[in-house]
Design an enzyme around this catalytic site. Structure first.
Site, PDB file in Angstrom:
ATOM      1  N   ALA A  14      -3.870   8.058  -4.497  1.00 59.40           N
ATOM      2  CA  ALA A  14      -3.426   9.035  -3.496  1.00 59.40           C
ATOM      3  C   ALA A  14      -3.314   8.476  -2.085  1.00 59.40           C
ATOM      4  O   ALA A  14      -2.861   9.168  -1.185  1.00 59.40           O
ATOM      5  CB  ALA A  14      -4.382  10.231  -3.490  1.00 59.40           C
ATOM      6  N   ARG A  38      -8.681   3.519  -4.262  1.00 62.70           N
ATOM      7  CA  ARG A  38      -9.661   2.467  -3.944  1.00 62.70           C
ATOM      8  C   ARG A  38      -9.955   2.403  -2.451  1.00 62.70           C
ATOM      9  O   ARG A  38     -11.072   2.102  -2.047  1.00 62.70           O
ATOM     10  CB  ARG A  38      -9.124   1.102  -4.405  1.00 62.70           C
ATOM     11  CG  ARG A  38      -9.138   0.922  -5.917  1.00 62.70           C
ATOM     12  CD  ARG A  38      -8.521  -0.402  -6.335  1.00 62.70           C
ATOM     13  NE  ARG A  38      -7.101  -0.484  -5.969  1.00 62.70           N
ATOM     14  CZ  ARG A  38      -6.350  -1.558  -6.158  1.00 62.70           C
ATOM     15  NH1 ARG A  38      -6.876  -2.647  -6.690  1.00 62.70           N
ATOM     16  NH2 ARG A  38      -5.079  -1.551  -5.831  1.00 62.70           N
ATOM     17  N   SER A 144       8.172   5.401 -15.136  1.00 63.39           N
ATOM     18  CA  SER A 144       9.171   4.591 -14.440  1.00 63.39           C
ATOM     19  C   SER A 144      10.393   4.434 -15.324  1.00 63.39           C
ATOM     20  O   SER A 144      10.302   4.517 -16.554  1.00 63.39           O
ATOM     21  CB  SER A 144       8.594   3.206 -14.129  1.00 63.39           C
ATOM     22  OG  SER A 144       9.595   2.325 -13.663  1.00 63.39           O
ATOM     23  N   TYR A 157       5.201  -5.432 -17.060  1.00 56.78           N
ATOM     24  CA  TYR A 157       5.252  -4.164 -16.328  1.00 56.78           C
ATOM     25  C   TYR A 157       6.037  -3.136 -17.128  1.00 56.78           C
ATOM     26  O   TYR A 157       5.597  -1.985 -17.294  1.00 56.78           O
ATOM     27  CB  TYR A 157       5.888  -4.348 -14.949  1.00 56.78           C
ATOM     28  CG  TYR A 157       6.066  -3.031 -14.221  1.00 56.78           C
ATOM     29  CD1 TYR A 157       4.961  -2.324 -13.751  1.00 56.78           C
ATOM     30  CD2 TYR A 157       7.339  -2.482 -14.022  1.00 56.78           C
ATOM     31  CE1 TYR A 157       5.113  -1.104 -13.112  1.00 56.78           C
ATOM     32  CE2 TYR A 157       7.499  -1.267 -13.377  1.00 56.78           C
ATOM     33  CZ  TYR A 157       6.388  -0.581 -12.927  1.00 56.78           C
ATOM     34  OH  TYR A 157       6.541   0.630 -12.297  1.00 56.78           O
ATOM     35  N   PHE A 194       5.268  -0.499  -3.342  1.00 56.87           N
ATOM     36  CA  PHE A 194       5.405  -1.063  -4.687  1.00 56.87           C
ATOM     37  C   PHE A 194       5.833  -2.526  -4.662  1.00 56.87           C
ATOM     38  O   PHE A 194       5.208  -3.387  -5.285  1.00 56.87           O
ATOM     39  CB  PHE A 194       6.414  -0.223  -5.479  1.00 56.87           C
ATOM     40  CG  PHE A 194       6.713  -0.723  -6.862  1.00 56.87           C
ATOM     41  CD1 PHE A 194       5.924  -0.337  -7.935  1.00 56.87           C
ATOM     42  CD2 PHE A 194       7.789  -1.568  -7.102  1.00 56.87           C
ATOM     43  CE1 PHE A 194       6.211  -0.793  -9.222  1.00 56.87           C
ATOM     44  CE2 PHE A 194       8.084  -2.033  -8.378  1.00 56.87           C
ATOM     45  CZ  PHE A 194       7.279  -1.643  -9.433  1.00 56.87           C
TER      46      PHE A 194
END
Length: 257
Positions: A14, A38, A144, A157, A194
């Site tokens: 978040a 984190r 994604s 990924y 990203f």
């Protein structure tokens, strides 16, 4: 439209990007927010911003979703007034590197698999039983386009996001007969941190990803997430694939310069 006033929404990852955008959209609708990430200082900054603009309750959790014990502890030790989670947004995820598979970095692989797959599984495993018990809830997984189409050097990924897609489908099947809903929101190019993360902080290389293109914004994705959770209770949006107009597939992108 289903009201989410006073519903408890847990958002992972978040502290930035899509997660932070979701926090603002849901705060605006009167939801109560559990924000997990984190970086506690980034979470605090977001909480301050949200509190300034919206009247809502916020509970912060410093959490690395890769740590199963920490996830279990975070969920089991929530204060009673925060423990009945109505909506789980599994947003924490990342990409590391853009290498050919046979030249890939093992640490990059571990980080993607542990965050994108195992972290999502841990949160789901510890939150969904409460939803089943209370007979209400909605899980939204941020997937994604990479889970639908593999692209060169995207190997691991893309594999993790294909897993997210399969896990979302499997969870929906396993919850059949309950009122709990499961949605997967799968964007193409979104301008967030990203690419900075993928290229280990190489901003020049990251900026080239979006050069000459108008990508999606985190707000665009948050709007779609919000749409999914506010449909009437008998409606489940299984999967949404959204891309900018300048993108036609994982690899076909129109660049203006």
């Amino acid at each position: 439209m289903l009201s989410i006033q006073n519903q408890i929404v847990l958002i992972t990852g978040a502290s930035s990007g899509i997660g932070a955008a979701c926090a603002k959209v849901f705060a605006n609708a009167g939801a109560k927010l559990i924000l997990a990430a984190r970086r506690l200082e980034r979470l605090q900054e977001l909480a301050d911003e949200v509190s300034k603009n919206f009247t809502t309750d916020i509970h912060l959790v410093q959490l690395d979703v890769r740590d199963r014990t920490a996830v279990e502890s975070a969920i089991s030790t929530l204060p009673p007034s925060w423990s009945e989670i109505d909506i789980l947004i599994n947003n924490a995820g990342l990409s590391r590197g853009l290498d050919k598979l046979h030249e890939g970095d093992f640490q990059d692989w571990e980080e993607m698999i542990d965050t994108n797959i195992k972290g999502l599984l841990y949160l789901t495993r510890y939150v969904v039983p409460g939803m089943v018990k209370r007979d209400r809830g909605h899980v939204v997984n941020i997937g994604s386009i990479a889970g639908h189409q593999t692209y060169p050097s995207g190997n691991v990924y893309c594999g993790t996001k294909a897993a997210v897609r399969a896990i979302s489908e499997g969870l929906k099947q396993d919850l059949l007969g309950t009122p709990i809903r499961v949605s997967s929101v799968d964007p193409g190019m979104v301008e967030t941190e990203f690419s900075d993360v993928r290229f280990h902080g190489d901003s020049d290389r990251a900026n080239k990803v979006y050069q000459g293109v108008k990508p999606l914004t985190p707000d665009d994705v948050a709007d779609v997430v919000f749409f999914c959770v506010t449909r009437p209770s008998h409606v489940n949006i299984n999967e949404v694939v959204l891309m900018p107009v300048d993108q036609a597939s994982a690899t076909l992108v129109n660049r203006r310069n």
